[in-house]
Design a protein around this motif. Sequence first.
Motif, PDB file in Angstrom:
ATOM      1  N   ARG A   1       6.343  -0.313  -0.526  1.00 48.07           N
ATOM      2  CA  ARG A   1       7.463  -1.133  -0.076  1.00 48.07           C
ATOM      3  C   ARG A   1       7.371  -2.569  -0.591  1.00 48.07           C
ATOM      4  O   ARG A   1       8.221  -3.408  -0.274  1.00 48.07           O
ATOM      5  CB  ARG A   1       7.533  -1.138   1.449  1.00 48.07           C
TER       6      ARG A   1
ATOM      7  N   THR B   1      -4.747  -0.796  -0.455  1.00 43.50           N
ATOM      8  CA  THR B   1      -3.799  -1.241  -1.473  1.00 43.50           C
ATOM      9  C   THR B   1      -4.523  -1.201  -2.809  1.00 43.50           C
ATOM     10  O   THR B   1      -5.513  -1.913  -3.011  1.00 43.50           O
ATOM     11  CB  THR B   1      -3.306  -2.669  -1.172  1.00 43.50           C
TER      12      THR B   1
ATOM     13  N   ARG C   1      -7.839   9.175  -0.751  1.00 46.71           N
ATOM     14  CA  ARG C   1      -6.759   9.954  -0.148  1.00 46.71           C
ATOM     15  C   ARG C   1      -7.315  10.945   0.878  1.00 46.71           C
ATOM     16  O   ARG C   1      -6.747  11.125   1.954  1.00 46.71           O
ATOM     17  CB  ARG C   1      -5.952  10.674  -1.227  1.00 46.71           C
TER      18      ARG C   1
ATOM     19  N   THR D   1       0.067   8.865  -5.783  1.00 47.03           N
ATOM     20  CA  THR D   1      -0.340   7.711  -4.975  1.00 47.03           C
ATOM     21  C   THR D   1       0.360   6.461  -5.494  1.00 47.03           C
ATOM     22  O   THR D   1       1.071   6.492  -6.497  1.00 47.03           O
ATOM     23  CB  THR D   1      -1.868   7.550  -5.002  1.00 47.03           C
ATOM     24  N   VAL D   2       0.134   5.353  -4.823  1.00 52.53           N
ATOM     25  CA  VAL D   2       0.924   4.138  -5.080  1.00 52.53           C
ATOM     26  C   VAL D   2       0.129   3.111  -5.884  1.00 52.53           C
ATOM     27  O   VAL D   2      -0.926   2.642  -5.428  1.00 52.53           O
ATOM     28  CB  VAL D   2       1.377   3.499  -3.756  1.00 52.53           C
TER      29      VAL D   2
ATOM     30  N   PRO E   1      -3.717  -1.103   8.275  1.00 59.77           N
ATOM     31  CA  PRO E   1      -2.907  -1.299   7.070  1.00 59.77           C
ATOM     32  C   PRO E   1      -2.945  -2.758   6.614  1.00 59.77           C
ATOM     33  O   PRO E   1      -2.853  -3.681   7.422  1.00 59.77           O
ATOM     34  CB  PRO E   1      -1.503  -0.896   7.513  1.00 59.77           C
TER      35      PRO E   1
ATOM     36  N   ALA F   1       0.818  -1.217   0.000  1.00 51.99           N
ATOM     37  CA  ALA F   1       0.000   0.000   0.000  1.00 51.99           C
ATOM     38  C   ALA F   1       0.844   1.256   0.000  1.00 51.99           C
ATOM     39  O   ALA F   1       0.431   2.287  -0.553  1.00 51.99           O
ATOM     40  CB  ALA F   1      -0.931   0.004   1.207  1.00 51.99           C
ATOM     41  N   ASP F   2       2.030   1.193   0.608  1.00 52.08           N
ATOM     42  CA  ASP F   2       2.871   2.393   0.646  1.00 52.08           C
ATOM     43  C   ASP F   2       4.146   2.258  -0.172  1.00 52.08           C
ATOM     44  O   ASP F   2       5.116   2.996   0.030  1.00 52.08           O
ATOM     45  CB  ASP F   2       3.181   2.806   2.082  1.00 52.08           C
TER      46      ASP F   2
ATOM     47  N   PRO G   1      -5.764   3.667   4.893  1.00 49.36           N
ATOM     48  CA  PRO G   1      -4.932   3.062   3.850  1.00 49.36           C
ATOM     49  C   PRO G   1      -5.666   1.975   3.077  1.00 49.36           C
ATOM     50  O   PRO G   1      -6.451   1.205   3.651  1.00 49.36           O
ATOM     51  CB  PRO G   1      -3.756   2.466   4.637  1.00 49.36           C
TER      52      PRO G   1
END
Length: 452
Positions: free
Chosen positions: A69, A352, A345, A393-394, A319, A66-67, A350
Amino acid sequence: MLATVMNDLDAPRGHGSAWRGRPAFQQPVYPDAAALEAVGADLRSRPPLVFAGEVDALRSQMAAAADGRAFVLMGGDCAESFADTSATSIRLKVQTILQMAAVLTYAASTPVVKIGRMAGQYAKPRSADTETREGVTLPSYRGDSVNDHAFTPEARTPDPARMLEAYLRAGTTLNLVRAFTMGGYADLREVHLWNRGFTANPAYKRFESFAEEIDRAMRFMEAAGVDFEALRQVDFYSAHEALLLEYEDAMIRQDSRTGRLYGTSAHMLWVGERTRGPHDAHVALLEGVRNPVGVKLGPTTTPEEVSSLMDHLNPEGEPGRLSLITRMGADRIREVLPVLVEAVRRDGRPVTWITDPMHGNTITSDNGYKTRRFDTIMDEVRGFFEVHRALGTVPGGIHVELTGDDVTECLGGGEHIDEQRLAERYETLVDPRLNHQQSLEMAFEVAEMLQV
């Protein structure tokens, strides 16, 4: 699968089955209620197919995606069939996902969360409850866990005993997947050699330089003393649409460590576009389990609906709990997705974001085959990345219907399957899948997007 302690999971006492009494769509009508009840009782007495520790680990990895990584790769059959659970078929699907993951890992420089759309994808929603051929109307085929594909009254009558067969097939599939991914078949060196074989094909020569980059990185790792033996095992998870409410309810177990409930039919479960009403039965069922869950979002989805789904499925904003899987269509994604991303947002909880570029791009060929165009599929993936890059955003992952076999179900790709070739090996029982070569081609193209 994760090598983890098998948590003590029991059928929950007093589980409220909150979904009962809610609107429940896409459910088969069983002619024998007593037989259905007996199957449910049987399933509740059986061991779980996955375990709480594995589910918790996947939730952590989904949070990383989600962020930015990690990156999620979810792939497998549109609808698994009981007949197609041979060791060879399972191995080829796992191999395809491993090959794709190796390319994506190098490109993203982050771990790839590998999730098979397998070991449970035995049921499918349908656009109509019945099918008519030559004046004969029968129930639609809803997947092997419900009825049979043959067009006869006996075959098309929903049979609850097929859920027991689905449980057994899922169990043997998971067992073999665990053996492959923990027993050395996932050795990164072998996976890389498979990909070099793919790029040696003149049809995919444009990816050769990328493969050479990975080759140099592998040689550097070896020279630097990286322990490749430690890379012979990988985590590999299972997921499917939680469509059959009676089956999924019967597979809920209680974790003795925490008292919390887990859906043990798969590590991750999702709700489809046709059944995602925030107050409907499918969402209610998933509200009560600890698994990471997904929701498919089509082009008519509103920000208000997304907000309500978040309220129901992840009210505390944990998360890794909720994935939003967009299936907009290549012609709509750049228009529709930004509004939803902006709304999420602003909400702050959060999620994904994952793209499903398959379901919004289905067409019928001139010779009558249900198919998809590879270029259109990739255009939706590009649109997904473009929207997220523009908004900061991701883009968290991709969700693809694929097979490890050399089928001819989707048009285009480097080896150019045209409409005449569709008949050569059109084997899907429901929706068209990318074949092995098209899947790898997608991985290399997505890798290029991840490097931008």
